[in-house]
Design a protein around this motif. Sequence first.
Motif, PDB file in Angstrom:
ATOM      1  N   ARG A  61     -21.891  14.953 -21.820  1.00  0.00           N
ATOM      2  CA  ARG A  61     -21.864  13.960 -20.844  1.00  0.00           C
ATOM      3  C   ARG A  61     -22.146  14.041 -18.994  1.00  0.00           C
ATOM      4  O   ARG A  61     -21.985  15.492 -19.388  1.00  0.00           O
ATOM      5  CB  ARG A  61     -20.343  13.324 -20.874  1.00  0.00           C
ATOM      6  N   SER A 131      -5.955   9.612 -17.824  1.00  0.00           N
ATOM      7  CA  SER A 131      -6.595  10.146 -16.681  1.00  0.00           C
ATOM      8  C   SER A 131      -5.106  11.672 -16.807  1.00  0.00           C
ATOM      9  O   SER A 131      -3.939  10.829 -16.661  1.00  0.00           O
ATOM     10  CB  SER A 131      -6.421  10.033 -14.930  1.00  0.00           C
ATOM     11  N   SER A 132      -5.440  12.123 -17.237  1.00  0.00           N
ATOM     12  CA  SER A 132      -4.157  13.680 -17.629  1.00  0.00           C
ATOM     13  C   SER A 132      -2.890  13.875 -16.529  1.00  0.00           C
ATOM     14  O   SER A 132      -2.177  13.385 -16.823  1.00  0.00           O
ATOM     15  CB  SER A 132      -4.178  14.396 -18.675  1.00  0.00           C
ATOM     16  N   THR A 133      -4.380  14.044 -15.198  1.00  0.00           N
ATOM     17  CA  THR A 133      -3.697  13.944 -14.011  1.00  0.00           C
ATOM     18  C   THR A 133      -2.742  13.049 -13.395  1.00  0.00           C
ATOM     19  O   THR A 133      -1.293  13.314 -13.223  1.00  0.00           O
ATOM     20  CB  THR A 133      -4.658  13.657 -12.915  1.00  0.00           C
ATOM     21  N   GLN A 160      -8.722   3.345 -24.129  1.00  0.00           N
ATOM     22  CA  GLN A 160      -8.031   4.592 -23.225  1.00  0.00           C
ATOM     23  C   GLN A 160      -7.060   4.698 -23.481  1.00  0.00           C
ATOM     24  O   GLN A 160      -6.124   4.915 -23.133  1.00  0.00           O
ATOM     25  CB  GLN A 160      -8.704   5.547 -22.582  1.00  0.00           C
ATOM     26  N   ASP A 198     -13.939  11.129 -12.360  1.00  0.00           N
ATOM     27  CA  ASP A 198     -14.183  12.272 -12.663  1.00  0.00           C
ATOM     28  C   ASP A 198     -15.007  12.838 -11.653  1.00  0.00           C
ATOM     29  O   ASP A 198     -16.352  14.288 -12.305  1.00  0.00           O
ATOM     30  CB  ASP A 198     -15.367  11.152 -13.857  1.00  0.00           C
ATOM     31  N   ASN A 208     -14.962   6.811 -11.040  1.00  0.00           N
ATOM     32  CA  ASN A 208     -14.506   6.742 -12.263  1.00  0.00           C
ATOM     33  C   ASN A 208     -14.378   5.789 -13.717  1.00  0.00           C
ATOM     34  O   ASN A 208     -15.698   5.313 -13.782  1.00  0.00           O
ATOM     35  CB  ASN A 208     -13.144   6.375 -12.323  1.00  0.00           C
ATOM     36  N   LYS A 209     -13.867   5.635 -14.513  1.00  0.00           N
ATOM     37  CA  LYS A 209     -13.736   4.829 -15.670  1.00  0.00           C
ATOM     38  C   LYS A 209     -14.351   3.151 -15.554  1.00  0.00           C
ATOM     39  O   LYS A 209     -14.102   3.179 -14.529  1.00  0.00           O
ATOM     40  CB  LYS A 209     -12.879   5.172 -16.699  1.00  0.00           C
ATOM     41  N   LYS A 234     -13.208  18.386  -8.905  1.00  0.00           N
ATOM     42  CA  LYS A 234     -13.744  17.510  -9.287  1.00  0.00           C
ATOM     43  C   LYS A 234     -15.243  16.854  -8.621  1.00  0.00           C
ATOM     44  O   LYS A 234     -16.007  15.612  -8.480  1.00  0.00           O
ATOM     45  CB  LYS A 234     -13.395  15.986  -9.935  1.00  0.00           C
TER      46      LYS A 234
HETATM   47  C1  RUB Z   1     -11.499   9.452 -18.938  1.00  0.00           C
HETATM   48  C2  RUB Z   1     -11.715   9.186 -17.569  1.00  0.00           C
HETATM   49  C3  RUB Z   1     -10.537   9.467 -16.443  1.00  0.00           C
HETATM   50  C4  RUB Z   1     -10.972  10.277 -15.941  1.00  0.00           C
HETATM   51  C5  RUB Z   1      -9.852  11.569 -15.046  1.00  0.00           C
HETATM   52  O1  RUB Z   1     -13.033   8.470 -19.312  1.00  0.00           O
HETATM   53  O2  RUB Z   1     -12.629   8.025 -16.854  1.00  0.00           O
HETATM   54  O3  RUB Z   1      -9.593   8.143 -15.696  1.00  0.00           O
HETATM   55  O4  RUB Z   1     -12.282  11.723 -16.399  1.00  0.00           O
HETATM   56  O5  RUB Z   1      -9.603  12.045 -16.082  1.00  0.00           O
HETATM   57  P1  RUB Z   1     -13.491   9.396 -21.250  1.00  0.00           P
HETATM   58  P2  RUB Z   1      -8.343  13.196 -16.356  1.00  0.00           P
HETATM   59  O6  RUB Z   1     -12.143   8.532 -21.348  1.00  0.00           O
HETATM   60  O7  RUB Z   1     -15.052   8.153 -20.882  1.00  0.00           O
HETATM   61  O8  RUB Z   1     -13.728  10.722 -20.803  1.00  0.00           O
HETATM   62  O9  RUB Z   1      -7.599  13.298 -14.353  1.00  0.00           O
HETATM   63  O10 RUB Z   1      -7.645  13.621 -17.692  1.00  0.00           O
HETATM   64  O11 RUB Z   1      -9.730  14.451 -15.626  1.00  0.00           O
END
Ligand code: RUB
Length: 306
Positions: A61, A131-133, A160, A198, A208-209, A234
């Motif tokens: 990616r 976003s897991s964060t 998502q 991202d 980001n998305k 990032k």
């Molecule tokens: C996921 C996305 C999330 C970031 C941050 O896109 O845009 O907001 O990756 O996520 P995709 P995190 O589902 O296409 O990967 O905080 O988990 O890093």
Amino acid sequence: MINAVRETAEKIKRLEIRGARNIAIAAMEAIDEYARHTKAGSREEFLKELYLVKEMLFATRETEPLMRNALRFVISRVEENGEKNMEELVKVVHAASKQFLSILEESRERIAEFGSRRIRDGSVILTHCHSSTVTYMLRRAKEKGKSFEVFCTETRPFLQGRITARELVEAGIRTTLIVDSAARFFMNKIDMVVVGADAITSEGNVVNKIGTSMMALAAKEARTPFYVVSELLKFDPATMYGDYEKIEERSPSEVWSKPPGNLLIRNPVFDVTRRDFIHGIICEEGIVSPHLVTEIVRRRHPWIFG
Ligand code: RUB
């Protein structure tokens, strides 16, 4: 063992592993596992193999600087190390990947602390994608006894937002799911928008998305604070030296599986939110202005600049 790396790469491509953080963690596990099973007979051969692993994962990616920074962090440790003994070199990879994961973990903890403090009791928060964060920070706020509710978008085309909705409901947070295009409709009820990232560029823009920049526009128009919740890890150093952050475009079939013939469909999966729309980046150094982000990254993670 290269097959195991290929398998991880395929999972990342298919979005079975997704979100910047999870992708970087999977890449760290893959390179560590690969190193432990290497048959390389020399340092040179080992390094060649590691470059191959890196290329394979980089190609999954294109908008994932966290994964790229992570792999560079590990491989540079081997490059800088004069050691010729294979067993020792394998240990270097293991230690470096573990170290990166612990820096990532520590960053998430600090972000959750700073971000949860910023949430006011009784507030309504909007988030986009998963976003897991962000969800970790929201769960921390809940654990601290903050009372708030969350609106989350479903996030077309891959939905998502449902992952976000499920996680928040499971955490006992009052959560409402909306379609992406309803964001402006609800914006006047929203006290604060929080999204993940991202990529962070040298100018302080955030990738980001897809749809994030539209949320930022709507937030600005409604005078709603818009925060990015992201590890400084990032940051993409290539943007400092002239490169644009590449925006991944995925298969049209994710948008419409059986479209009429001759229909053109485009499916970019990220967009760029300009720094002027961002109130602050909630990161491991605190809540910072996007205008200052390059200097703050240089202070916290100088190795990122290579
Ligand atoms: C996921 C996305 C999330 C970031 C941050 O896109 O845009 O907001 O990756 O996520 P995709 P995190 O589902 O296409 O990967 O905080 O988990 O890093």
